[in-house]
Design an enzyme around this catalytic site. Sequence first.
Site, mmCIF file in Angstrom:
data_model
loop_
_atom_site.group_PDB
_atom_site.id
_atom_site.type_symbol
_atom_site.label_atom_id
_atom_site.label_comp_id
_atom_site.label_asym_id
_atom_site.label_seq_id
_atom_site.Cartn_x
_atom_site.Cartn_y
_atom_site.Cartn_z
ATOM 1 N N GLU A 1 0.843 -1.188 0.000
ATOM 2 C CA GLU A 1 0.000 0.000 0.000
ATOM 3 C C GLU A 1 0.880 1.242 0.000
ATOM 4 O O GLU A 1 1.318 1.690 1.070
ATOM 5 C CB GLU A 1 -0.881 0.024 1.255
ATOM 6 C CG GLU A 1 -1.798 -1.173 1.382
ATOM 7 C CD GLU A 1 -3.058 -0.818 2.154
ATOM 8 O OE1 GLU A 1 -4.136 -0.956 1.583
ATOM 9 O OE2 GLU A 1 -2.963 -0.381 3.317
ATOM 10 N N GLY B 1 -6.481 6.479 0.241
ATOM 11 C CA GLY B 1 -7.536 7.458 0.508
ATOM 12 C C GLY B 1 -7.352 8.773 -0.222
ATOM 13 O O GLY B 1 -8.017 9.764 0.070
HETATM 14 C C1 PEP Z 1 -6.499 1.131 2.963
HETATM 15 O O1 PEP Z 1 -6.635 1.893 3.889
HETATM 16 O O2 PEP Z 1 -6.062 -0.006 3.174
HETATM 17 C C2 PEP Z 1 -6.823 1.608 1.605
HETATM 18 C C3 PEP Z 1 -6.295 0.998 0.584
HETATM 19 O O3 PEP Z 1 -7.683 2.682 1.514
HETATM 20 P P1 PEP Z 1 -8.312 3.307 0.159
HETATM 21 O O4 PEP Z 1 -8.816 2.155 -0.666
HETATM 22 O O5 PEP Z 1 -9.402 4.192 0.623
HETATM 23 O O6 PEP Z 1 -7.195 4.029 -0.523
#
Ligand code: PEP
Length: 258
Positions: free
Chosen positions: A170, A176
């Site tokens: 990530e 987000g």
């Molecule tokens: C997360 O918090 O794991 C995430 C990927 O959030 P988003 O999909 O909102 O970017």
Amino acid sequence: MSHARKYLIAGNWKMNLNSAEGAELAQDVASLVGQQTEVSVCLSPTYTALESVSKVVNKSNLLLGAQNMHQEAAGAYTGEISAEMLRHLFASFVILGHSERREYCGETDTIVNEKTLAALAANLKPIVCVGETLEEREAGRISEVIKTQVQGALVGVTTAQAENLVIAYEPVWAIGTGKTATPEMAEAVHAEIRSLLSGLFGAEAADKIRILYGGSMKPENADDLLAQPNIDGGLIGGAALKANAFAGIVESALKLSK
Ligand code: PEP
């Protein structure tokens, strides 16, 4: 078109939805994609919604996840929850080391490692989150950051345990924000993570570990991300709060599984 590993689409509801609202969303997701078994689908509500969501999930093929846990089994840790408590509610997965917990709750690689070992010992599958910040990406430090986080989280994990591991890449700047890594950018890091896993556990075990992408994944970009050879699913924040959007991502994975 079929993918090497079974896709896992995991929703991370973060600090949203009370127990009744959570059960309602779980019911909506179950109606849309709760009967199929080709793609693993996991919902991760807040602690207070775990039980109500668990009841819905257990009547379908959906799976339950938690967003965090404490590394100790029991004792004087006010406000904490153990792996065993999560297992008691039939949780299958637990998200560990999410960047929000690293940033706001001071979770270090050492803590993430302790939690990973505790989760595996309790038969919970950890979804270990790693990812670079924008600053680190711009400084050309992606490989170094990912290596430190992956190796740091997995100290002491055995090859036999590795098949229960899930890694989520990530990029912090994509969470987000509406900004998504391009499929090629994500695939490059996923391939690096697989090679780190191969160094730790051997190629055969590494080939079985699912590596999820997370960061503004939605139905509109899911096809292209999930089509990459080393992207084995998604960890979904915002889009997981809407049953149709979340199910749309599952549908992408289903299509690519055929
Ligand atoms: C997360 O918090 O794991 C995430 C990927 O959030 P988003 O999909 O909102 O970017």
